[in-house]
Each structure stands twice: as structure tokens, then as C-alpha cells.
Write a protein that holds these residues in place. Structure first.
Motif, PDB file in Angstrom:
ATOM      1  N   ASP A   8      42.729  32.051  34.469  1.00  0.00           N
ATOM      2  CA  ASP A   8      41.313  31.727  34.608  1.00  0.00           C
ATOM      3  C   ASP A   8      40.725  32.555  35.744  1.00  0.00           C
ATOM      4  OD1 ASP A   8      42.350  30.576  36.896  1.00  0.00           O
ATOM      5  OD2 ASP A   8      42.089  28.514  36.202  1.00  0.00           O
ATOM      6  N   LYS A   9      39.464  32.318  36.060  1.00  0.00           N
ATOM      7  CA  LYS A   9      38.800  33.136  37.077  1.00  0.00           C
ATOM      8  C   LYS A   9      39.534  33.072  38.414  1.00  0.00           C
ATOM      9  CE  LYS A   9      34.369  34.140  39.238  1.00  0.00           C
ATOM     10  NZ  LYS A   9      32.955  33.757  39.409  1.00  0.00           N
ATOM     11  N   GLY A  10      39.970  31.880  38.806  1.00  0.00           N
ATOM     12  CA  GLY A  10      40.678  31.716  40.084  1.00  0.00           C
ATOM     13  C   GLY A  10      41.957  32.534  40.132  1.00  0.00           C
ATOM     14  N   GLU A  11      42.692  32.542  39.016  1.00  0.00           N
ATOM     15  CA  GLU A  11      43.962  33.276  38.945  1.00  0.00           C
ATOM     16  C   GLU A  11      43.721  34.781  39.048  1.00  0.00           C
ATOM     17  OE1 GLU A  11      47.905  33.362  39.062  1.00  0.00           O
ATOM     18  OE2 GLU A  11      46.795  31.468  38.884  1.00  0.00           O
ATOM     19  N   LYS A  14      42.207  36.197  42.814  1.00  0.00           N
ATOM     20  CA  LYS A  14      43.181  36.416  43.901  1.00  0.00           C
ATOM     21  C   LYS A  14      43.977  37.715  43.723  1.00  0.00           C
ATOM     22  CE  LYS A  14      46.776  33.323  42.047  1.00  0.00           C
ATOM     23  NZ  LYS A  14      47.303  31.953  42.103  1.00  0.00           N
TER      24      LYS A  14
END
Length: 282
Positions: A8-11, A14
């Protein structure tokens, strides 16, 4: 212990690296796109353009002679090297200093292309992404898997995967076979589908972007170009695969209000890449 991770965007955030303000083309990496044959030069054009649009500083296409004018006119921003033979590749020789190579798109499976790929793999130490006919040739010559650099990225669709690992009766069995294959040869498997899965060592990553509009000719060629371009920019291959798959799917989500599912093409993936990258840059 196996990890199952949603891309997802968070993954992705980073892993994402913005381009430095003082960057120039020499530090953004040089990628080589190898492939093409008579009647299949479009695959190389799509892959090379996507590679450039992913941020690679320099892109060179290595193609048979018949594609020279096509590629030079289609993508003026890239450089072109040609094989001596007209209709397909019979040798893959270059003296370039490279950070990444994408291989196989539109390449065909002529026997002398098999030989060219074997001679290339024996000498190559540059990080590698293999797709399309490159995968089909590997399927016919499984012992060549040992020649691949560690963390080579393989991007099979279902039929190419079946040729590589054999058939399966369930998704669970397929996943187990892919994991075994990835561990045995220390490769990163990008299993294209809905959803696309990435398998590396003891982790399975499941992509969360994309829709049925991506089921279109050339979509995979573009994905290979994006991943190759990211590796050229010094992303680790697993990070390049995760970021590449997410961006690739995101372009179809962003384009949907404009193109719908029917009118979306592989060229639209490339066109919407800029908008996809902007999601990370704010």
C-alpha cells in the motif's frame, strides 16, 4: 516464518527516494533494454520509454537491425545499439557501463537468440530484469538459472510462470512452488495478475493498486521498463519491484475517470506515470 505484506502507499513511501536537487543524468543510472524482433519492436519501445519515465538518467535499447529507425523515431531521448542481424538477436554484445538491464520483450525464441542469451548470461554481472521471451527461453533451459545474478527479477504472467515452475491445482500450491523457486535460485518473482504478487525469500507482497484496464497488450513490457529504470537508480531489486508494481497499477487507477476500462492502453500507463509519482512527492 513467512510474511504476507500488502503493498500500500505506506509500504511504498518508506522505500521511495526523491531525486536530489543537484542530480544529473550521470548519477541517475544507465539502463539497457534488450529485445525486439521483426514485427515486435513495439515491446522494446514501450519498455524503453517506461524505463526513461521512471527516472533513469540514460536508456539504451539493444535490438536487431530491423528496429533501428522505429526505435530512434519513437523515442528520441534514448540511444540505440543494433545487432549485426536484421530480424532477431543473434548476439548481445555491448561495452556500456550499466546499472540495470531489462531483457526479453518482443525478443522471439529463435535458436540463435537462445544462444545469444546464453552467451550474454555467462558474462553478465549487471542487475537484471527478465520478461516475456527471456522467460520462455529460460523455461527451455532451466540449468541457465544458475547464471543469473542474485536478486534477478523475473516478471511472468500465468502462462510464463507455468512454463517455469510447472502446473498447479490451486493458488496455494502455485504460491508454494513460486516460493520454492525463488529460494532455490535467489530470484525475485513478480507474478503478474489480479492482484500481482511479489515473492522474495520468506515474504509474499500483494499489490493493492490497479484494475482490469491493465489487461492490455504491452502492459507487462511497461512494467519491466519501470522496474529496470528503478534498479538503474540504485534501488535494491526488491524495492524496485514493489515500487514498480504499485506505480504501474496506480496509473490505471488514476486514468480510469478519463479512459474507462476499455480505452486504456499500455502507452497510457507511461503517460500517467508522472501523476503516479506525484503522490509520493507531496
Amino acid at each position: 516464518m513467512e510474511k504476507h505484506i500488502l503493498i500500500d502507499k505506506g509500504e511504498v513511501v518508506k522505500r521511495f527516494k526523491d531525486i536530489s536537487k543537484d542530480a544529473h543524468k550521470g548519477v541517475q543510472g544507465h539502463a539497457l533494454i534488450v529485445g525486439g524482433s521483426y514485427g515486435k519492436m513495439g515491446a522494446v519501445c514501450l519498455s524503453a520509454k517506461a524505463c526513461l519515465k521512471s527516472g533513469a538518467g540514460l536508456v539504451t535499447a539493444y535490438i536487431p537491425k530491423c528496429g533501428y529507425t522505429i526505435v530512434q523515431e519513437a523515442i528520441p531521448e534514448i540511444m540505440v545499439l543494433t545487432d549485426d542481424y536484421n530480424e532477431h538477436l543473434i548476439a548481445i554484445d555491448h561495452k556500456l557501463s550499466l546499472q540495470a538491464i531489462g531483457l526479453g520483450m518482443g525478443m522471439g525464441q529463435d535458436l540463435d537468440t537462445h544462444q545469444a542469451m546464453f552467451n550474454f548470461l555467462r558474462k553478465n554481472v549487471v542487475p537484471l530484469v527478465i520478461d516475456a521471451d527471456g522467460l520462455n527461453i529460460l523455461s527451455d533451459n532451466k540449468n541457465w538459472m544458475e547464471l543469473l545474478p542474485k536478486h534477478t527479477v523475473l516478471t511472468p504472467h500465468q502462462k510464463e510462470l507455468e512454463r517455469l515452475i510447472g502446473s498447479w491445482d490451486s493458488k496455494l500450491e502455485m504460491l508454494e512452488k513460486v516460493k520454492d523457486f525463488a529460494v532455490e535460485y535467489d530470484v525475485i518473482m513478480v507474478v503478474k495478475g489480479a492482484p500481482t504478487l511479489i515473492v522474495s525469500k520468506n515474504a509474499v507482497y500483494e499489490n493493492t493498486t490497479g484494475n482490469q484496464a491493465l489487461a492490455t497488450a504491452g502492459s507487462g513490457d511497461v512494467l519491466t521498463g519501470i522496474i529496470t529504470g528503478l534498479i538503474a537508480q540504485h534501488y535494491h531489486p526488491i524495492d524496485a519491484a514493489i515500487l514498480g508494481v504499485y506505480l504501474h497499477g496506480l496509473t490505471a487507477d488514476l486514468a480510469l475517470p478519463e479512459t474507462g476500462n476499455h480505452a486504456f492502453t499500455a502507452s497510457d500507463i507511461i503517460q500517467f506515470l508522472g501523476k503516479a509519482f506525484l503522490i509520493f512527492e507531496h
